[in-house]
Design an enzyme around this catalytic site. Structure first.
Site, short mmCIF file in Angstrom:
data_model
loop_
_atom_site.label_atom_id
_atom_site.label_comp_id
_atom_site.label_asym_id
_atom_site.label_seq_id
_atom_site.Cartn_x
_atom_site.Cartn_y
_atom_site.Cartn_z
N ASP A 92 43.32 40.30 34.03
CA ASP A 92 44.37 39.33 33.76
C ASP A 92 45.60 39.77 34.55
O ASP A 92 45.84 40.97 34.74
CB ASP A 92 44.65 39.33 32.25
CG ASP A 92 45.69 38.31 31.84
OD1 ASP A 92 46.24 37.64 32.72
OD2 ASP A 92 45.95 38.19 30.64
N SER A 93 46.39 38.81 35.00
CA SER A 93 47.53 39.14 35.86
C SER A 93 48.71 39.75 35.11
O SER A 93 49.65 40.22 35.72
CB SER A 93 48.02 37.88 36.57
OG SER A 93 48.58 36.98 35.63
N GLY A 94 48.68 39.71 33.79
CA GLY A 94 49.81 40.20 33.00
C GLY A 94 50.70 39.10 32.49
O GLY A 94 51.64 39.35 31.74
N GLY A 95 50.43 37.84 32.87
CA GLY A 95 51.26 36.73 32.42
C GLY A 95 51.30 36.59 30.91
O GLY A 95 52.36 36.33 30.33
N ASP A 138 50.97 33.60 36.25
CA ASP A 138 51.38 32.33 35.66
C ASP A 138 52.33 32.57 34.51
O ASP A 138 52.55 33.71 34.09
CB ASP A 138 50.15 31.56 35.16
CG ASP A 138 49.47 32.28 33.99
OD1 ASP A 138 49.48 33.53 33.96
OD2 ASP A 138 48.92 31.61 33.11
N GLN A 184 47.68 25.31 33.29
CA GLN A 184 48.59 25.36 32.16
C GLN A 184 48.93 23.92 31.73
O GLN A 184 48.24 22.99 32.12
CB GLN A 184 49.84 26.17 32.52
CG GLN A 184 49.60 27.67 32.63
CD GLN A 184 49.33 28.35 31.29
OE1 GLN A 184 49.48 27.76 30.22
NE2 GLN A 184 48.90 29.60 31.34
N GLY A 203 46.85 29.44 28.16
CA GLY A 203 47.77 28.83 27.20
C GLY A 203 47.11 28.11 26.04
O GLY A 203 47.75 27.29 25.38
N ASP A 253 37.08 35.69 26.88
CA ASP A 253 37.47 37.04 26.47
C ASP A 253 38.36 36.90 25.25
O ASP A 253 39.00 35.86 25.05
CB ASP A 253 38.25 37.76 27.58
CG ASP A 253 39.71 37.32 27.61
OD1 ASP A 253 40.57 38.07 27.09
OD2 ASP A 253 40.00 36.22 28.11
N HIS A 296 29.26 46.79 16.42
CA HIS A 296 28.57 45.64 15.80
C HIS A 296 29.16 44.32 16.29
O HIS A 296 28.42 43.43 16.73
CB HIS A 296 28.65 45.70 14.28
CG HIS A 296 28.30 44.37 13.67
ND1 HIS A 296 27.01 43.96 13.47
CD2 HIS A 296 29.10 43.33 13.27
CE1 HIS A 296 27.00 42.73 12.99
NE2 HIS A 296 28.26 42.33 12.85
#
Length: 376
Positions: free
Chosen positions: A92-95, A146, A194, A221, A271, A340
């Protein structure tokens, strides 16, 4: 990267496919365990490979940038070698993390200035330097920078934010072309749709992202507190526009039921921290509903954790023993529950794939949704 569709369900928009990168094949639909800081919490890489067996895991640019920092990762030869993981990784880009720091960040056209949650130091993320950081981290699939809007979100703000995300995408693409690969394997870039929960904005954004011509596309989002019905409605709108011959990744989603419903709408990749976070709090997911293992009712239940035996922990330990571990705050309890839950999430998406190929996905999905909507 190569994406191949293997089968399409005739009664829903679900599809089974495969994504091939330099680190192997990812069979879709797929759930990607979250390994935020170069570690899936509480799980050895050997357990992750042998027992949970994901084709791909997720890392996070924001956290890895702060610790251990990109120079360390580069010296190690990239994230794969640093954490001893020879399969696929997506970053993930960190947005989203910047979004979650709402009281400690300032968003401008140039980028985002934010305050580290670790030591209070200030940093700036721009579309350009986020591409450079992800080159050095070395994930197989990297994400555009983003802005993730909150829920609820004012229409005008959502519109301005969406257009800025699109402008940032162009900057990401321009800079990525100038930035050579750091390691001896390819990287694939996904832009992000988005538009909050506004249908017209989602349509505009999906069309813009589709026209970018990337090898895969993401939907952002939609894991920020909106009702599930809104999530499904927006996902349906977006998936009807994004190209069918490219993988679709719904970011940060969700519960087992959310995942099945979104598979039915045409999503390929997921995810979420839910299976690991809920595990650490004693919540187990099963095919017949969720279990709060801390409840007294399990104190003398010596039956296996889950008779389906998806992972070794399911039959190696009893519910009574696992409850005991949580009662005495023993770390092993959290580890068992994590293995689990992750095993169950991977089983669920792989079982969905089997039923898509077999042609009976819709009936199986409806049965599973009804079963899982229980508290045992």
């Amino acid at each position: 990267m190569k994406f191949q569709r293997v089968a399409n369900d005739k009664q829903t928009k679900a599809r089974a496919g495969s994504i091939t990168t330099d680190h192997g094949t990812i069979e879709t639909p797929i759930f990607m365990p979250v390994g935020t800081v170069a570690s899936v919490k509480g799980v050895h890489q050997r357990e992750l490979k042998d027992d949970i067996n994901p084709d791909i895991i997720l890392g996070n640019t924001y956290h890895l940038y702060l610790r251990p920092q990109t120079p360390i990762l580069e010296q190690a030869g990239g994230l794969h070698k640093f954490m001893n993981w020879d399969r696929n990784i997506l970053t993930d880009s960190g947005g989203y993390q910047v979004y979650s720091l709402s009281s400690n960040r300032k968003i401008k056209e140039e980028g985002v200035k934010f305050k580290s949650h670790i030591d209070g130091s200030y940093h700036v993320f721009t579309p350009e330097n986020v591409m450079e950081v992800q080159r050095k981290i070395g994930a197989d699939i990297i994400m555009a920078f983003d802005e993730c809007t909150p829920y609820p979100c004012d229409y005008n703000y959502a519109k301005r934010s969406m257009h800025m995300t699109h402008r940032w995408l162009e900057r990401c693409l321009t800079h990525l072309k100038k930035t050579p690969l750091t390691y001896d394997y390819d990287q694939t870039f996904f832009p992000i749709v988005q538009g909050s929960t506004y249908k017209d904005l989602r349509q505009q954004s999906a069309e813009y992202i589709a026209n970018a011509g990337a090898e895969g596309n993401a939907i952002g989002g939609l894991s920020v507190g909106e009702p599930a019905e809104e999530m499904y409605a927006m996902t349906d709108v977006v998936c009807s526009i994004l190209p069918e011959d490219k993988p679709r990744y719904l970011m940060g989603v969700g519960t087992p039921i959310n995942i099945l419903e979104n598979i039915a709408l045409g999503v390929d990749m997921f995810d979420c921290v839910m299976p690991t976070r809920n595990a650490r709090n004693g919540m187990l997911f099963t095919a017949h509903g969720s279990i709060n293992i801390k409840n007294l009712k399990w104190a003398n239940d010596f039956s296996p954790i889950d008779e389906m035996a998806i992972t070794f922990v399911d039959t190696e330990y009893s519910k009574a023993y696992l409850r005991h571990l949580f009662t005495v705050n023993e770390l092993l309890g959290k580890q068992i529950a994590t293995i689990h839950n992750l095993g169950f999430y991977l089983w669920l998406t792989r079982e969905a794939r089997k039923h898509i190929i077999a042609g009976d996905f819709r009936a199986w999905k409806e049965k599973m949704v009804k079963q899982m909507d229980n508290r045992l």
